[in-house]
Design a protein around this motif. Structure first.
Motif, PDB file in Angstrom:
ATOM      1  N   MET A  65       0.831  -1.204   0.000  1.00 39.40           N
ATOM      2  CA  MET A  65       0.000   0.000   0.000  1.00 39.40           C
ATOM      3  C   MET A  65       0.866   1.255   0.000  1.00 39.40           C
ATOM      4  SD  MET A  65      -3.220  -0.920   2.523  1.00 39.40           S
ATOM      5  CE  MET A  65      -4.073   0.630   2.138  1.00 39.40           C
ATOM      6  N   LYS A  70      -0.285   5.014  -0.680  1.00 35.20           N
ATOM      7  CA  LYS A  70      -1.233   5.146   0.429  1.00 35.20           C
ATOM      8  C   LYS A  70      -0.525   5.691   1.665  1.00 35.20           C
ATOM      9  CE  LYS A  70      -4.375   3.159  -2.129  1.00 35.20           C
ATOM     10  NZ  LYS A  70      -5.489   3.942  -2.727  1.00 35.20           N
ATOM     11  N   THR A  71      -1.266   6.393   2.503  1.00 36.84           N
ATOM     12  CA  THR A  71      -0.700   6.950   3.727  1.00 36.84           C
ATOM     13  C   THR A  71      -0.822   5.953   4.878  1.00 36.84           C
ATOM     14  OG1 THR A  71      -2.787   7.913   4.496  1.00 36.84           O
ATOM     15  CG2 THR A  71      -1.441   9.237   2.965  1.00 36.84           C
ATOM     16  N   THR A  73      -2.428   6.465   7.570  1.00 33.89           N
ATOM     17  CA  THR A  73      -3.839   6.471   7.984  1.00 33.89           C
ATOM     18  C   THR A  73      -4.660   5.564   7.082  1.00 33.89           C
ATOM     19  OG1 THR A  73      -3.629   8.737   8.797  1.00 33.89           O
ATOM     20  CG2 THR A  73      -5.853   7.929   8.391  1.00 33.89           C
ATOM     21  N   ASP A  74      -4.385   5.607   5.768  1.00 37.34           N
ATOM     22  CA  ASP A  74      -5.070   4.704   4.831  1.00 37.34           C
ATOM     23  C   ASP A  74      -4.841   3.251   5.229  1.00 37.34           C
ATOM     24  OD1 ASP A  74      -5.901   6.856   3.259  1.00 37.34           O
ATOM     25  OD2 ASP A  74      -4.116   6.756   1.968  1.00 37.34           O
ATOM     26  N   ILE A  75      -3.606   2.938   5.576  1.00 37.81           N
ATOM     27  CA  ILE A  75      -3.248   1.559   5.920  1.00 37.81           C
ATOM     28  C   ILE A  75      -3.979   1.110   7.185  1.00 37.81           C
ATOM     29  CG2 ILE A  75      -1.350   0.049   6.638  1.00 37.81           C
ATOM     30  CD1 ILE A  75       0.495   1.825   4.872  1.00 37.81           C
ATOM     31  N   LYS A  77      -6.738   2.264   8.518  1.00 37.27           N
ATOM     32  CA  LYS A  77      -8.180   2.160   8.302  1.00 37.27           C
ATOM     33  C   LYS A  77      -8.553   1.027   7.354  1.00 37.27           C
ATOM     34  CE  LYS A  77      -9.481   6.808   9.671  1.00 37.27           C
ATOM     35  NZ  LYS A  77     -10.252   8.039   9.336  1.00 37.27           N
ATOM     36  N   GLN A  78      -7.597   0.585   6.541  1.00 40.15           N
ATOM     37  CA  GLN A  78      -7.849  -0.575   5.688  1.00 40.15           C
ATOM     38  C   GLN A  78      -7.939  -1.857   6.507  1.00 40.15           C
ATOM     39  OE1 GLN A  78      -8.579  -1.617   2.674  1.00 40.15           O
ATOM     40  NE2 GLN A  78      -8.171  -3.772   3.165  1.00 40.15           N
TER      41      GLN A  78
END
Length: 552
Positions: A65, A70-71, A73-75, A77-78
């Motif tokens: 990711m 991806k950031t 935070t993205d990781i 929340k994934q």
């Protein structure tokens, strides 16, 4: 078994009570000798994905990711459901037991960590301090390294160079470096320590020695940030520019995981029992120690990622939670109740399309025979594994119950002796089967096969063994004596030198295998089945054989 004179006759009589698919073996020597028909043993093919328990963040997925922009935070929340990032005013210190098994030892040897450079001629900066109660004592490296032991219930300190006792303290002491440069305060544990037991590892913070019975426990007290300096590169690898977001996500997970124990003043293991903590660096030889040439365990980029997330945690319903992680979840993570039994709202199964792109061993296949699988399951301690599992008893079938994401949350093993065992929870399945993960399917080579119609020998699971002292065996018309020998089954057997001694076995089955001894003093045995004479067997032999198939 009989041992008779050459002129004696012996009658071995068996009577079948009814015909069922069972073979009876009468053994009077050694352990039961059972043949296992290979044609009856299935081969299991297990096809799986992933590596680890399957909960929370996939480290390989996080790396991919990050590579895709991806950031952190993205990781987060994934991989975690309904969470947010929460910043606290400060973080508790971490207490790390430096024995990989969280054990105490008979002694620990420590020395300064040379924080400000090479050991200097006047030993400035090459000093450690021992704090006992309100008293602080300083010791230069001239007399070091220093060994700490328990003596008469308290801690004693010795010079390794001279073996001289230098001081006696109470039941707990703190060993600190003499700080020259802020943030560069290091101490060396000369003995093997850390997750891999390496010698001469340098640690930040201070070291606490505590008496535990007759031994000493060594704990590294370190700030949360410095603790993570030693964790993140060990858990996810050294960060690069492309993977900084993954390193930040790992720092968030590792900090959140440590928070419950750290805030309660509880110890963390330095191994995978909690998180792998490698410390600051390591002297790979005594010469390197003297010249301050250390191999770094920390990474500048990883440290930067940790600093960027300082005091930030993963929170669910505004509460910091243990943000679990594993190497690779396969195609999807698991639900917490399927893996460990407790349902946690933030650990729901999540689709993971990234791990497969990152991890070369994402998918795997294992082929194993029912006999080899039985041995593995018994070795791993599966409840109800029968005696003989892996030798004469094998696995005939495995049925699984799969949860969300394809994770096997329970398995039922059927053994060739008719017994069964159940394994509950995915992580137990992974461990007991010896697999990379519990995200797999399983097929049985014999389950869909058709019978050839040909008669086959009974498999091992159809054999019932009767020892010489079984109540179904009757000895009459002779003076039978129970004798011992190390090679006999159960180390016991019966023999008779009486003329026309008789043994009768009543059994349910279609045949019988009789094992006994042949020797120079052996006689003859007449075998009758259902009252009908079958064969006379010569038990006399120039060579003594303690276990031999006499009749089948």
């Amino acid at each position: 078994m009989s041992r008779l004179t050459d002129r004696s006759d012996f009658r071995f009589s068996v009577v079948r009570l009814c015909a069922v698919l069972m073979t009876v073996a009468l053994l009077s020597a050694l352990l039961p000798i059972r043949s296992v028909d290979a044609a009856t043993i299935p081969t299991f093919t297990l096809q799986g994905v992933g590596y680890g328990h399957g909960l929370g963040m996939s480290q390989e997925g996080a790396l991919q990711m990050a590579r895709e922009g991806k950031t952190s935070t993205d990781i987060i929340k994934q991989y975690f459901t309904d969470v947010k990032l929460k910043t606290l005013g400060s973080s508790p210190r971490a207490l790390v037991n430096l024995d990989s098994g969280k054990a105490a030892r008979s002694s620990w040897t420590l020395s300064p960590g040379y924080a400000s450079g090479k050991p200097s001629a006047d030993n400035a900066g090459d000093t450690l301090q021992v704090v006992s109660g309100s008293t602080t004592s300083s010791y230069t490296d001239l007399a070091g390294p220093y060994q700490f032991k328990v003596a008469s219930g308290v801690i004693a300190m010795y010079s390794v160079k001279t073996s001289k006792k230098l001081a006696t303290f109470g039941t707990s002491v703190q060993v600190k470096p003499a700080v020259i440069d802020p943030g560069a305060d290091l101490l060396t544990v000369v003995d093997g320590s850390g997750p891999f037991g390496h010698a001469n590892i340098r640690y930040r913070g201070y070291l606490k020695l505590t008496v535990s019975g007759t031994k000493l426990k060594l704990v590294n007290s370190v700030s949360m940030q410095h603790y993570l300096y030693g964790v993140v590169p060990r858990e996810i690898g050294n960060a690069s520019d492309a993977t900084m977001a993954a390193a930040e996500a790992q720092a968030l997970c590792a900090r959140s995981y440590a928070y419950p124990k750290a805030s309660a003043g509880k110890e963390l293991a330095c191994s995978t029992s909690d998180q792998v903590y490698g410390g600051h660096s390591r002297f790979t030889s005594e010469a390197n120690r003297k010249n301050n040439k250390a191999t770094a365990f920390e990474s500048a980029k990883s440290n930067a990622a940790i600093d960027a997330t300082n005091n930030c945690y993963v929170a669910y319903k505004d509460k910091v939670v243990a943000a679990y992680f594993a190497a690779c979840n396969g195609n999807a993570s698991a639900n917490s109740e399927d893996v460990w039994g407790s349902k946690l709202g933030y650990l729901r199964s999540r689709v993971d399309p990234w791990c497969a792109k990152s991890h070369k061993d994402h998918a795997w296949t294992v082929k194993v025979s029912g006999l080899a699988l039985a041995k593995t399951l018994k070795t791993k301690g599966v409840t109800g594994a029968p005696s003989g599992a892996g030798s004469s008893v094998f696995v005939t079938d495995v049925t699984t119950l799969r949860g969300d994401g394809g994770w096997v949350k329970s398995a039922v093993i059927t053994w060739s002796n008719g017994a069964s065992s159940q394994i509950a929870l995915a992580d137990n399945v992974r461990i007991k089967f010896g697999l990379r993960s519990a995200n797999f399917t399983i097929s049985n080579s014999l389950k869909t096969s058709t019978s050839s119609g040909k008669a086959t020998k009974p498999a091992a699971d159809t054999l019932t063994t009767y020892q010489e002292n079984n109540k179904l065996i009757k000895r009459t018309k002779g003076k039978w004596k129970r004798v011992s020998h190390a090679k006999f089954s159960g180390k016991k057997a019966y023999r008779s030198s009486s003329y026309k001694g008789k043994i009768t076995l009543r059994f349910k089955g279609t045949g019988v295998i009789w094992y006994g001894q042949t020797s120079a003093g052996g006689g003859r045995a007449k075998v009758y089945l259902d009252g009908k004479y079958k064969k006379t067997i010569q038990l006399k032999s120039s060579k003594t054989v303690r276990v031999k198939k006499i009749y089948e």
